[in-house]
Design a protein around this motif. Structure first.
Motif, PDB file in Angstrom:
ATOM      1  N   ARG A 238       4.532   3.449   5.752  1.00 37.91           N
ATOM      2  CA  ARG A 238       3.978   2.844   4.536  1.00 37.91           C
ATOM      3  C   ARG A 238       5.089   2.510   3.540  1.00 37.91           C
ATOM      4  N   LEU A 257      -3.971   1.422  -7.238  1.00 41.67           N
ATOM      5  CA  LEU A 257      -2.943   2.411  -6.893  1.00 41.67           C
ATOM      6  C   LEU A 257      -3.156   3.737  -7.628  1.00 41.67           C
ATOM      7  N   SER A 259      -5.688   5.336  -7.704  1.00 39.67           N
ATOM      8  CA  SER A 259      -6.515   6.223  -6.879  1.00 39.67           C
ATOM      9  C   SER A 259      -5.766   6.649  -5.609  1.00 39.67           C
ATOM     10  N   TYR A 260      -4.497   6.241  -5.465  1.00 41.65           N
ATOM     11  CA  TYR A 260      -3.736   6.575  -4.264  1.00 41.65           C
ATOM     12  C   TYR A 260      -3.023   7.920  -4.386  1.00 41.65           C
ATOM     13  N   ASP A 263       1.087   8.788  -3.582  1.00 39.16           N
ATOM     14  CA  ASP A 263       1.635   7.941  -2.536  1.00 39.16           C
ATOM     15  C   ASP A 263       1.703   6.488  -3.005  1.00 39.16           C
ATOM     16  N   ILE A 264       2.694   6.142  -3.846  1.00 38.54           N
ATOM     17  CA  ILE A 264       2.669   4.830  -4.504  1.00 38.54           C
ATOM     18  C   ILE A 264       3.766   3.903  -3.961  1.00 38.54           C
ATOM     19  N   ALA A 342      -6.110  -1.699   1.134  1.00 42.77           N
ATOM     20  CA  ALA A 342      -6.517  -0.653   2.086  1.00 42.77           C
ATOM     21  C   ALA A 342      -6.185  -1.091   3.515  1.00 42.77           C
ATOM     22  N   ARG A 347      -5.519   2.536   4.753  1.00 42.55           N
ATOM     23  CA  ARG A 347      -6.236   3.565   4.004  1.00 42.55           C
ATOM     24  C   ARG A 347      -7.736   3.314   4.092  1.00 42.55           C
TER      25      ARG A 347
END
Lengths: 606, 190
Positions: A238, A257, A259-260, A263-264, A342, A347
């Protein structure tokens, strides 16, 4: 810190004032209208503000002031730039002296427009710099930067917000105003201000050089930036994917992002799609294997990145609209961007509850209850019953005359086209009566030349002027027929009737559409003549006039025939227990339903 | 921490003023605020939606689906249309009067407010139905609906603003001559 709660358009207007603007011109158009209105409202008298008759006039007035060293701003919506394209394309070659910003609002969706054109493309085509703010806060600062760049490089610059920036509100931190500088004045120099083929060639060379220089400078511009990846070490696959975006879509990307978790991925934000900040983009691309480009309207950033990869032989896959990974029409949203990202990052989309909603009513925009346009259309419809007639319409509230039950707009293309489309239709089908419907503001903006064309070329058309004494659709701006200007001065009203007579229209009758019988009679008479004949339906917009006493249905007299509803489609009326009902909070007392009712069951008024 | 409030209705019902008042009150409190509104052609009797977001770290001015803490619905069918925005356990304030679009009157596809409200009752636990007509009669103006619904939302506390903070916003933003009527409306559904 001084903060103000501002709509994006207010932030742009106040930003321009703080940048020391001397003159602001424009033509109303959603979503741009409130920019000029804000400048007029906050004006201490030191700024000249005008609603010009159209975008071309607005741009030329501003160009003249810029020649004299003044800072100027022109405001319009994206289709307005088409009208102003002629002066803008040439001005790009001539250049300016005082900073000049052309604000052109784009409308992804489209929410209130004819097209989904992308002004960033227009900027590339005109070889002009373009600034694309992602929020009201940024718009406030960026418009001030735009003036600086314009003056530094002696070029008009385009400033291009989208609806979600124009019409979003946010708390905006105010900076110290730069204040106005006294313009130097116009200095005669025909080798500079008079466009000739030779000058255009020489300036073309300079423009290409300038744009290369700007590419380099814009790579370090504060709103072109890379948000670095965070905590992607545990996920090497990723970590090789980046996101490129710009404008309002940047906000959607950041929202997704958020809500990630931790892991950005890295994000490239492009505020100036032209000249493209190549150096910055190369820095972003280094070490990446894939990039997903999230933008609205056209794949402008996407194509720039593809070109860059080709130019530098970079093995980076560019995904976006061209690969089908991002939707290629309409407005982006947090949800649509969420799905695109996603898929790219492998994701799972967060679950939202799915509902099986009951059948919901369709609710298209309609002409207001009491709107005089409804009656004007209805009068023409009644007068033309049984005759072959075509109704060409135009841009404004009255485009809504296309809806059922009126169904009185057969064509609508662009500002002013009703008059000329009707002429073309008539050349091919001379046995039809060709009507052209145009509002008062649109008439002044771009209708007059079409009328002259019809008179000169001897076409038989019936011109219906819907004069409601305002520019209604965009929120009631004054125009040449209203006798008011944006500087608060009272101006001589320009008479539509005298204008028509002066250009040779054979007959001009002014009628009150709310008197249905005489309105229909005026239409019948005009349609029986050859040449260009006009009926001016004069009745003010309900928003600029006091309501008349409301009407009501006498329940015992109403036979439930529904004629009022079927013929007029007034939003204040509906059926209840087989009787017509008028909603008193919506009725404006126009009386037309009472004139239509066969059993005289509708009463009211004074 | 953030609060998402969605206001929906039909053009002309006063959703924009209501959303501006919430935003103003939150800003007075020092919160970050973003809003997005429907302005333009859709205002002419079409569906209108205002998004109000307050708190920290808000990027988009549009509320994502399933994220609204509260929906203030000015019309029952519009409440149903916007239900997918409501967060699980979120609040909904809804006016009980249907505004029939011309299209429904023409093709006979009329719906009833009851049908829409019954659907909502089955889906929304924190549902408050307001008799808008009665409120307007009490306040003496059909223009009181927006502030009355705002009062009903404020009293739940979901706006993260106190009733007093909302009242201050009304005092600061509503013209003097309409203030008394609006204050009455604000308290009508508390």
């Amino acid at each position: 810190m001084n903060k103000r709660f501002l709509m994006g358009n207010e932030a742009i207007g106040i930003g321009a004032i703080h940048a020391g603007v001397h003159l602001v011109t424009g033509y109303p158009g959603t979503p741009s209208t409130e920019i000029l209105e804000t400048v007029a409202r906050e004006n201490d008298g030191s700024i000249y503000v005008e609603w010009s008759v159209n975008e071309k006039a607005a741009l030329e007035v501003a160009a003249g002031a810029s020649y004299a060293g003044a800072r100027t701003m022109v405001t319009m919506k994206q289709v307005g730039l088409n009208v102003a394209a002629d002066p803008l394309m040439s001005l790009a070659y001539v250049g300016i002296k005082g900073g000049m910003v052309v604000v052109t609002a784009d409308d992804p969706g489209p929410i209130s427009s004819q097209t989904e054109q992308d002004t960033r493309h227009f900027a590339q085509f005109a070889k002009l710099p373009v600034f694309d703010p992602s929020s009201p806060e940024e718009a406030y600062l960026m418009i001030q930067d735009a003036f600086e760049y314009s003056e530094k490089y002696h070029t008009p610059v385009i400033f291009r917000p989208v609806t979600r920036v124009n019409h979003s509100c946010a708390s905006v931190t105010m900076t110290e105003p730069a204040g106005q500088k006294k313009p130097e004045g116009f200095i005669k120099d025909s080798s500079k201000w008079v466009i000739f083929p030779k000058l255009s060639y020489q300036n073309h060379i300079k423009i290409e050089e300038r744009n290369e220089a700007m590419k380099a400078e814009l790579s370090s511009y504060r709103f072109n930036c890379i948000d670095l990846a965070r905590n992607m070490t545990g996920n090497p696959d990723r970590a090789k994917i980046g996101i490129a975006t710009g404008g309002a879509s940047y906000a959607y990307v950041r929202e997704v992002l958020s809500s990630y978790g931790e892991d950005i991925p890295s994000v490239l934000k492009i505020a100036t799609a032209h000249p493209f900040p190549e150096q910055l983009a190369l820095e972003f691309l280094s070490g990446l294997e894939k990039v997903i480009v999230v933008e609205e309207l056209d794949p402008v950033i996407e194509r720039e990145l593809l070109t860059l990869c080709g130019k530098h032989h970079l093995a980076v896959e560019i995904h976006g609209k061209l690969t089908g990974d991002v939707k290629n029409a309409g407005e982006n949203s947090v949800e649509s961007v969420g799905i695109s990202l996603a898929q790219m990052f492998g994701r799972v989309m967060p679950k939202t509850q799915l509902y099986q909603l009951p059948e919901l009513p369709v609710r298209p925009p309609v002409l207001c209850a009491g709107c005089p346009h409804r009656v004007s259309f209805y009068a023409v419809k009644t007068a033309m019953k049984g005759r072959k007639a075509v109704f060409s319409g135009d841009i404004g509230c009255y485009t809504l005359g296309n809806a059922k039950p009126l169904d009185m707009v057969d064509t609508c293309l662009c500002m002013g086209a009703d008059v000329t489309i009707a002429q073309g239709l008539h050349r091919i089908e001379p046995d039809a009566v060709n009507f052209s419907f145009i509002g008062d503001s649109t008439f002044f903006a771009s209708g007059i030349t079409g009328v002259v064309n019809a008179v000169y070329n001897k076409t038989d058309i019936v011109l219906i002027i819907l004069d409601n004494a305002t520019t209604a659709m965009t929120g009631h701006q004054p125009h040449p027929g209203t006798g008011k200007t944006m500087m608060g001065a009272v101006a001589e009203k320009i008479s539509i009737e005298k204008t028509l007579l002066a250009v040779g229209v054979k007959s001009v009758v002014t009628a009150d559409p709310l008197d249905l019988k005489s309105a229909a009679k005026a239409v019948r008479e005009a349609s029986g003549k050859t040449g260009v004949n006009a009926v001016i339906f004069k009745s003010p917009c309900i928003a600029v006039t006091a309501p008349s006493p409301v009407y009501r249905v006498l329940e015992d007299v109403c036979i439930g025939c529904k004629k009022c509803i079927r013929e007029l489609g007034c939003p204040a009326m509906h059926m209840e227990n087989n009787k017509a009902v008028i909603e008193p909070s919506l009725c404006y007392g126009c009386s037309v339903c009472a004139q239509v009712c066969p059993t005289k069951a509708i009463k009211g008024g004074a | 921490m953030s609060m998402n409030c969605l206001l929906c209705g039909v053009g002309g019902q006063g959703t924009v003023l209501a959303s501006r008042l919430i935003a103003y009150a939150a800003m007075q409190k020092g919160m970050e605020v973003r809003t997005a509104e429907t302005i333009g052609m859709a205002q002419r009797g079409g569906c209108v939606v205002s998004h109000v977001r307050t708190g920290e770290e808000i990027h988009s001015s549009l509320i994502p689906l399933g994220s609204a803490d509260v929906i203030i619905a000015f019309e029952p069918a519009e409440a149903v249309r916007c239900l997918p925005y409501l967060k699980e356990g979120g609040f909904m304030i809804v006016n009980d009067k249907a505004i029939m679009p011309v299209t429904s009157s023409l093709d006979g596809s009329e719906y009833t407010a009851e049908k829409m409200l019954d659907f909502l009752k089955g889906k929304v636990f924190n549902l408050r139905i307001i008799n808008g007509d009665e409120v307007c009669r009490t306040c003496g103006s059909p223009k009181a609906l927006n502030i009355a619904l705002l009062g009903a939302a404020a009293v739940t506390g979901v706006l993260e603003l106190t009733v007093e903070e909302m009242k201050d916003a009304i005092r600061a933003r509503v013209p003097e001559k309409y203030l008394e009527m609006n204050m009455k409306a604000f308290e009508a559904c508390m």
